[in-house]
Design a protein around this motif. Sequence first.
Motif, PDB file in Angstrom:
ATOM      1  N   LEU A   1      37.846  43.493  35.328  1.00  0.00           N
ATOM      2  CA  LEU A   1      38.455  44.084  36.100  1.00  0.00           C
ATOM      3  C   LEU A   1      39.015  42.902  37.243  1.00  0.00           C
ATOM      4  CD1 LEU A   1      39.706  46.895  36.661  1.00  0.00           C
ATOM      5  CD2 LEU A   1      37.589  47.067  38.534  1.00  0.00           C
ATOM      6  N   ALA A   2      38.178  42.079  37.689  1.00  0.00           N
ATOM      7  CA  ALA A   2      38.757  41.053  38.455  1.00  0.00           C
ATOM      8  C   ALA A   2      39.801  40.179  37.865  1.00  0.00           C
ATOM      9  CB  ALA A   2      37.624  40.591  39.039  1.00  0.00           C
ATOM     10  N   LEU A   3      39.333  39.798  36.595  1.00  0.00           N
ATOM     11  CA  LEU A   3      40.294  39.056  36.236  1.00  0.00           C
ATOM     12  C   LEU A   3      41.563  39.700  35.736  1.00  0.00           C
ATOM     13  CD1 LEU A   3      40.778  36.292  34.071  1.00  0.00           C
ATOM     14  CD2 LEU A   3      39.771  37.583  32.174  1.00  0.00           C
ATOM     15  N   ALA A   4      41.621  40.810  35.562  1.00  0.00           N
ATOM     16  CA  ALA A   4      42.962  41.537  35.303  1.00  0.00           C
ATOM     17  C   ALA A   4      43.948  41.569  36.462  1.00  0.00           C
ATOM     18  CB  ALA A   4      42.688  42.947  34.784  1.00  0.00           C
ATOM     19  N   GLN A   5      43.201  41.680  37.728  1.00  0.00           N
ATOM     20  CA  GLN A   5      43.782  41.543  38.780  1.00  0.00           C
ATOM     21  C   GLN A   5      44.439  40.111  39.188  1.00  0.00           C
ATOM     22  OE1 GLN A   5      44.406  44.167  41.180  1.00  0.00           O
ATOM     23  NE2 GLN A   5      45.973  42.650  41.614  1.00  0.00           N
ATOM     24  N   LEU A   6      43.585  39.056  38.644  1.00  0.00           N
ATOM     25  CA  LEU A   6      44.000  37.688  38.899  1.00  0.00           C
ATOM     26  C   LEU A   6      45.265  37.435  37.854  1.00  0.00           C
ATOM     27  CD1 LEU A   6      40.792  35.321  38.800  1.00  0.00           C
ATOM     28  CD2 LEU A   6      42.526  35.717  40.548  1.00  0.00           C
ATOM     29  N   PHE A   7      45.439  38.008  36.833  1.00  0.00           N
ATOM     30  CA  PHE A   7      46.554  37.818  35.696  1.00  0.00           C
ATOM     31  C   PHE A   7      47.850  38.591  36.317  1.00  0.00           C
ATOM     32  CE2 PHE A   7      43.595  37.083  32.127  1.00  0.00           C
ATOM     33  CZ  PHE A   7      43.948  35.793  32.060  1.00  0.00           C
ATOM     34  N   ILE A   8      47.401  39.518  37.044  1.00  0.00           N
ATOM     35  CA  ILE A   8      48.791  40.405  37.725  1.00  0.00           C
ATOM     36  C   ILE A   8      49.175  39.385  38.786  1.00  0.00           C
ATOM     37  CG2 ILE A   8      49.109  42.424  39.138  1.00  0.00           C
ATOM     38  CD1 ILE A   8      47.228  43.923  37.436  1.00  0.00           C
ATOM     39  N   ASP A   9      48.349  38.979  39.583  1.00  0.00           N
ATOM     40  CA  ASP A   9      48.825  38.198  40.786  1.00  0.00           C
ATOM     41  C   ASP A   9      49.194  36.771  40.472  1.00  0.00           C
ATOM     42  OD1 ASP A   9      48.077  40.500  42.262  1.00  0.00           O
ATOM     43  OD2 ASP A   9      46.130  39.830  42.890  1.00  0.00           O
ATOM     44  N   SER A  10      49.061  36.210  39.338  1.00  0.00           N
ATOM     45  CA  SER A  10      49.385  34.904  39.139  1.00  0.00           C
ATOM     46  C   SER A  10      50.269  34.633  37.828  1.00  0.00           C
ATOM     47  CB  SER A  10      47.957  34.020  38.891  1.00  0.00           C
ATOM     48  OG  SER A  10      47.571  34.201  37.794  1.00  0.00           O
ATOM     49  N   PRO A  11      50.914  33.545  37.731  1.00  0.00           N
ATOM     50  CA  PRO A  11      51.704  33.309  36.553  1.00  0.00           C
ATOM     51  C   PRO A  11      50.871  32.796  35.459  1.00  0.00           C
ATOM     52  CG  PRO A  11      52.048  31.240  37.826  1.00  0.00           C
ATOM     53  CD  PRO A  11      51.047  32.438  38.586  1.00  0.00           C
ATOM     54  N   PHE A  12      49.479  32.349  35.522  1.00  0.00           N
ATOM     55  CA  PHE A  12      48.553  32.032  34.506  1.00  0.00           C
ATOM     56  C   PHE A  12      48.483  32.827  33.226  1.00  0.00           C
ATOM     57  CE2 PHE A  12      47.000  29.899  38.330  1.00  0.00           C
ATOM     58  CZ  PHE A  12      47.646  28.899  38.431  1.00  0.00           C
TER      59      PHE A  12
END
Length: 131
Positions: free
Chosen positions: A92-103
């Motif tokens: 879940l935290a990883l999904a948020q990171l993907f939403i917030d970054s271009p990586f």
Amino acid sequence: MLKSIKVSDYMAASLVTFKPDMEMRLAISLLVEKRISGAPVVDDHGNLVGILSEQDCMKVALSAGYYDDYAGQVKDYMSKQVTTIEADTSILALAQLFIDSPFRRYPVMQNNRLVGQVSRRDVLRALEALA
């Protein structure tokens, strides 16, 4: 339920990795052959020193197109500032990171060692498994 799933449950542990002194021709061939969009770069001791992405490889295409120079080593084109994620991070935290970054992918670390790589598709596989 998604909160309890960890990155380590869905990461790729068998990785294609590059060495800094590898020729870009070989690195690009491996990306294409393995159908991956990027890979970690590690030194002779297995330490993460960078990441090479398709976007980094576009610089080689430009150089080849403008200067007829299709050469260089991975260290000349890789991104040296690498954002990593810990193996025990929740999907879940990883999904948020993907939403917030271009990586499109993150190297996965455990005890300061590279143990895998996780991509956007891995988050989707975790979501699909819940259905």
